[in-house]
Scaffold this motif. Structure first.
Motif, PDB file in Angstrom:
ATOM      1  N   CYS A  98      99.917  55.035  32.994  1.00 48.96           N
ATOM      2  CA  CYS A  98      98.737  55.755  32.890  1.00 48.96           C
ATOM      3  C   CYS A  98      97.591  54.981  32.475  1.00 48.96           C
ATOM      4  CB  CYS A  98      98.999  56.959  32.294  1.00 48.96           C
ATOM      5  SG  CYS A  98      99.189  56.756  30.557  1.00 48.96           S
ATOM      6  N   SER A  99      96.359  55.186  32.775  1.00 47.94           N
ATOM      7  CA  SER A  99      95.160  54.655  32.261  1.00 47.94           C
ATOM      8  C   SER A  99      94.679  55.879  31.318  1.00 47.94           C
ATOM      9  CB  SER A  99      94.080  54.290  33.258  1.00 47.94           C
ATOM     10  OG  SER A  99      94.612  53.656  34.267  1.00 47.94           O
ATOM     11  N   ILE A 100      94.201  55.242  30.251  1.00 49.62           N
ATOM     12  CA  ILE A 100      93.664  55.774  29.098  1.00 49.62           C
ATOM     13  C   ILE A 100      92.191  55.425  28.791  1.00 49.62           C
ATOM     14  CG2 ILE A 100      93.918  56.632  26.862  1.00 49.62           C
ATOM     15  CD1 ILE A 100      96.957  56.302  27.177  1.00 49.62           C
ATOM     16  N   GLY A 101      91.173  56.536  28.600  1.00 48.82           N
ATOM     17  CA  GLY A 101      90.011  56.473  28.100  1.00 48.82           C
ATOM     18  C   GLY A 101      89.747  57.247  26.934  1.00 48.82           C
ATOM     19  N   GLY A 102      89.061  56.788  25.730  1.00 44.83           N
ATOM     20  CA  GLY A 102      88.934  57.524  24.440  1.00 44.83           C
ATOM     21  C   GLY A 102      87.708  57.396  24.029  1.00 44.83           C
ATOM     22  N   VAL A 103      87.284  58.275  23.114  1.00 46.55           N
ATOM     23  CA  VAL A 103      85.890  58.323  22.534  1.00 46.55           C
ATOM     24  C   VAL A 103      86.128  58.916  20.942  1.00 46.55           C
ATOM     25  CG1 VAL A 103      85.256  60.700  23.389  1.00 46.55           C
ATOM     26  CG2 VAL A 103      83.317  58.915  22.886  1.00 46.55           C
ATOM     27  N   ASN A 104      85.429  58.595  20.313  1.00 49.23           N
ATOM     28  CA  ASN A 104      85.062  59.072  18.712  1.00 49.23           C
ATOM     29  C   ASN A 104      84.591  60.396  18.968  1.00 49.23           C
ATOM     30  OD1 ASN A 104      84.498  59.639  16.101  1.00 49.23           O
ATOM     31  ND2 ASN A 104      83.902  57.657  15.710  1.00 49.23           N
ATOM     32  N   ALA A 105      85.430  61.456  18.369  1.00 48.13           N
ATOM     33  CA  ALA A 105      84.885  62.711  18.502  1.00 48.13           C
ATOM     34  C   ALA A 105      84.316  63.391  17.209  1.00 48.13           C
ATOM     35  CB  ALA A 105      86.256  63.597  19.235  1.00 48.13           C
ATOM     36  N   SER A 106      84.392  62.719  15.925  1.00 51.37           N
ATOM     37  CA  SER A 106      83.937  63.358  14.885  1.00 51.37           C
ATOM     38  C   SER A 106      82.380  63.300  14.845  1.00 51.37           C
ATOM     39  CB  SER A 106      84.452  62.398  13.804  1.00 51.37           C
ATOM     40  OG  SER A 106      85.681  62.550  13.450  1.00 51.37           O
ATOM     41  N   GLY A 107      82.252  64.589  14.381  1.00 48.07           N
ATOM     42  CA  GLY A 107      80.789  64.748  14.334  1.00 48.07           C
ATOM     43  C   GLY A 107      79.985  65.361  15.708  1.00 48.07           C
ATOM     44  N   ALA A 108      80.968  65.400  16.849  1.00 46.60           N
ATOM     45  CA  ALA A 108      80.184  65.698  17.968  1.00 46.60           C
ATOM     46  C   ALA A 108      80.042  67.374  18.056  1.00 46.60           C
ATOM     47  CB  ALA A 108      81.369  65.252  18.976  1.00 46.60           C
ATOM     48  N   GLU A 109      78.961  67.714  18.641  1.00 48.89           N
ATOM     49  CA  GLU A 109      78.762  69.164  18.782  1.00 48.89           C
ATOM     50  C   GLU A 109      78.952  69.795  19.935  1.00 48.89           C
ATOM     51  OE1 GLU A 109      74.793  69.413  17.558  1.00 48.89           O
ATOM     52  OE2 GLU A 109      75.200  68.709  15.417  1.00 48.89           O
ATOM     53  N   ASN A 110      79.338  68.954  21.101  1.00 44.19           N
ATOM     54  CA  ASN A 110      79.213  69.404  22.407  1.00 44.19           C
ATOM     55  C   ASN A 110      80.806  69.044  23.110  1.00 44.19           C
ATOM     56  OD1 ASN A 110      79.271  70.096  25.139  1.00 44.19           O
ATOM     57  ND2 ASN A 110      77.170  69.673  25.357  1.00 44.19           N
ATOM     58  N   PRO A 111      81.816  69.460  23.210  1.00 41.62           N
ATOM     59  CA  PRO A 111      82.986  68.999  23.685  1.00 41.62           C
ATOM     60  C   PRO A 111      82.922  68.520  25.389  1.00 41.62           C
ATOM     61  CG  PRO A 111      83.509  71.161  22.551  1.00 41.62           C
ATOM     62  CD  PRO A 111      81.955  71.146  22.598  1.00 41.62           C
ATOM     63  N   THR A 112      81.968  69.082  25.865  1.00 42.73           N
ATOM     64  CA  THR A 112      81.800  68.419  27.372  1.00 42.73           C
ATOM     65  C   THR A 112      81.315  67.113  27.146  1.00 42.73           C
ATOM     66  OG1 THR A 112      81.146  70.687  27.816  1.00 42.73           O
ATOM     67  CG2 THR A 112      80.726  69.190  29.592  1.00 42.73           C
ATOM     68  N   ASP A 113      80.319  66.910  26.288  1.00 39.60           N
ATOM     69  CA  ASP A 113      79.744  65.322  26.174  1.00 39.60           C
ATOM     70  C   ASP A 113      80.989  64.265  26.017  1.00 39.60           C
ATOM     71  OD1 ASP A 113      77.227  66.510  26.936  1.00 39.60           O
ATOM     72  OD2 ASP A 113      76.494  66.259  24.590  1.00 39.60           O
ATOM     73  N   LEU A 114      81.891  64.880  25.101  1.00 36.50           N
ATOM     74  CA  LEU A 114      82.811  63.811  24.694  1.00 36.50           C
ATOM     75  C   LEU A 114      83.626  63.412  26.191  1.00 36.50           C
ATOM     76  CD1 LEU A 114      84.192  65.586  21.356  1.00 36.50           C
ATOM     77  CD2 LEU A 114      83.079  63.387  21.631  1.00 36.50           C
ATOM     78  N   LEU A 115      83.986  64.627  26.796  1.00 40.71           N
ATOM     79  CA  LEU A 115      84.789  64.408  27.938  1.00 40.71           C
ATOM     80  C   LEU A 115      84.133  63.592  28.957  1.00 40.71           C
ATOM     81  CD1 LEU A 115      87.368  65.995  28.559  1.00 40.71           C
ATOM     82  CD2 LEU A 115      86.176  67.786  29.717  1.00 40.71           C
ATOM     83  N   VAL A 116      82.889  63.717  28.999  1.00 44.51           N
ATOM     84  CA  VAL A 116      82.154  62.626  30.179  1.00 44.51           C
ATOM     85  C   VAL A 116      82.368  61.237  29.261  1.00 44.51           C
ATOM     86  CG1 VAL A 116      79.825  62.195  30.896  1.00 44.51           C
ATOM     87  CG2 VAL A 116      80.316  64.497  30.638  1.00 44.51           C
ATOM     88  N   GLN A 117      81.962  61.057  28.337  1.00 50.52           N
ATOM     89  CA  GLN A 117      82.191  59.751  28.033  1.00 50.52           C
ATOM     90  C   GLN A 117      83.692  59.121  27.896  1.00 50.52           C
ATOM     91  OE1 GLN A 117      80.354  60.372  23.803  1.00 50.52           O
ATOM     92  NE2 GLN A 117      78.403  60.308  24.608  1.00 50.52           N
ATOM     93  N   ALA A 118      84.610  59.915  27.388  1.00 47.70           N
ATOM     94  CA  ALA A 118      85.918  59.631  27.545  1.00 47.70           C
ATOM     95  C   ALA A 118      86.334  59.301  29.121  1.00 47.70           C
ATOM     96  CB  ALA A 118      86.966  60.780  26.948  1.00 47.70           C
TER      97      ALA A 118
END
Ligand SMILES: Nc1nc2c(ncn2[C@@H]2O[C@H](COP(=O)(O)OP(=O)(O)OP(=O)(O)O)[C@@H](O)[C@H]2O)c(=O)[nH]1
Length: 358
Positions: free
Chosen positions: A299-319
């Motif tokens: 599998c391929s994996i993308g990740g993003v630092n989620a601490s302090g984020a206010e919008n879970p959807t933005d995190l999903l877009v970045q990951a």
């Protein structure tokens, strides 16, 4: 007596009321009327509770209802061996209960699967089991000065049953039927609840900061697995991937299947190195599943630092952008969005509507 409903509230209407106190002048009718008014309050609480659409909101509403209708000093929901991730405890901080007495009462109620009432020093703890599939998953815990009357116990048992029924319906709605993981519908509220509780980065002894990490992964060439070995075999692989997630990731991590071969994990706070370590371990474990077919699952994996984020959807877009980068550059690797930005591979653009959540 007649009943009507205005803006979601139930109104019971009484005849011949005494103007001075609003009660009927005949004592028998007055008593009946008091019972009626109490029923109205209970009915309105049930209407309010059943109007909720999220487990957390449902719990908060029930805690509020119990606080307003009983002389309780603290009301809490405590999670017990929960198959999915609930906030461990929901009650006002000012009414926090001591851990040891809580634990004892919760464990007893969970084991016996029935109401437990115990005196601890100058207060009484009463616990009501909340069951899913025959197991106690939560305990509704109430602390009061006085022991609960029989009437209060049966009222609270009723509230606990309403909550339990709704919890079961909501779990069905928020759980993926193939794997039992949380589904896409649960993503926004579950991740937001965890991130809202985040009191920012904690430092390890070494001084390295720990963060939440939102990770998205996708089985490589899954279509080929389906086409070669059949859809049922593909389903088995998805199930084994989910079981490997449960085995490798921590109890505090949130695990989702978004559909198809796409999975999402919210890793609890750790350094980037530790996050990479556990993700590599996961890749290693899934490469070994059903290896009788001599077809390693990757599998391929993308990740993003989620601490302090206010919008879970933005995190999903970045990951997802980091995952896309891996897919475009050989698959089977792990990329963190922050590294891709640092390396100048991509810029921090704002993408709207990249991921549809519902
Ligand atoms: N067995 C099974 N297959 C599914 C399910 N849902 C979706 N799929 C299939 O999963 C495949 C997903 O393929 P993609 O992720 O688009 O592409 P891929 O072949 O994995 O290629 P890359 O992601 O580019 O590596 C499609 O063929 C879908 O039909 C499911 O519940 N079970």
């Amino acid at each position: 007596m007649t009943a009507s409903s205005v803006q979601g509230r139930v109104h019971l209407q009484y005849n011949d009321a005494d103007e001075s106190n609003g009660l009927a002048s005949n004592p028998v009718e007055a008593a009946a009327e008091m019972v009626g008014r109490a029923s109205e309050a209970v009915l309105n609480s049930v209407v309010q509770l059943t109007g909720k659409r999220q487990i957390r909101a449902l719990g908060e509403s029930l805690v509020e209802t119990i606080h307003s209708s009983l002389d309780a000093t603290a009301v809490a929901f405590v999670a017990v061996n929960s198959p999915i991730h609930f906030p461990a405890c929901m009650f006002p901080k000012k009414n926090a209960l001591p851990e040891s007495s809580l634990l004892e009462c919760v464990q007893k109620c969970s084991r016996q699967k029935q109401v437990v009432s115990e005196r601890h020093d100058d207060s009484v703890l009463t616990a009501f089991p909340i069951m899913v599939n025959g197991n106690t998953v939560k305990v509704l815990l109430i602390k009061s000065i006085m022991e609960m009357s029989e009437h209060q116990i049966s009222l609270l048992t009723g509230f606990a049953r309403v909550y339990e029924n709704f919890l079961n319906v909501m779990l069905d709605m928020e759980t993926d039927s193939l794997t039992g993981l949380l589904n896409k519908k649960a993503y926004y509220s579950q991740v937001l609840a965890v991130l809202e509780d985040d009191d920012s980065a904690v430092c390890e002894q070494s001084g390295d900061p720990k963060f939440f990490w939102l990770v998205i992964f996708d089985v490589d060439k899954f279509k080929k697995i389906n086409d070669t070995f059949g859809h049922l075999y593909g389903d088995e692989i998805l199930l084994l991937v989910a079981n490997t997630m449960i085995k490798v990731f921590d109890d505090e991590d949130l695990l989702f299947r978004f559909g198809g071969d796409e999975f999402v994990v919210l890793l609890s706070p750790r350094t980037k190195e530790k996050a990479r370590e556990v993700l590599k371990q996961f890749q290693k474990e899934i490469a070994g599943i059903r290896n009788d077919k001599l077809w390693p699952v990757r599998c391929s994996i993308g990740g993003v630092n989620a601490s302090g984020a206010e919008n879970p959807t933005d995190l999903l877009v970045q990951a997802d952008r980091a995952l896309y980068y891996v897919k475009e550059n050989g698959r089977g690797k792990i990329a963190f969005y922050c590294d891709l930005l640092d390396d100048g591979v991509m810029t921090n653009e704002h993408f709207e509507d990249d991921i549809e959540l519902f």
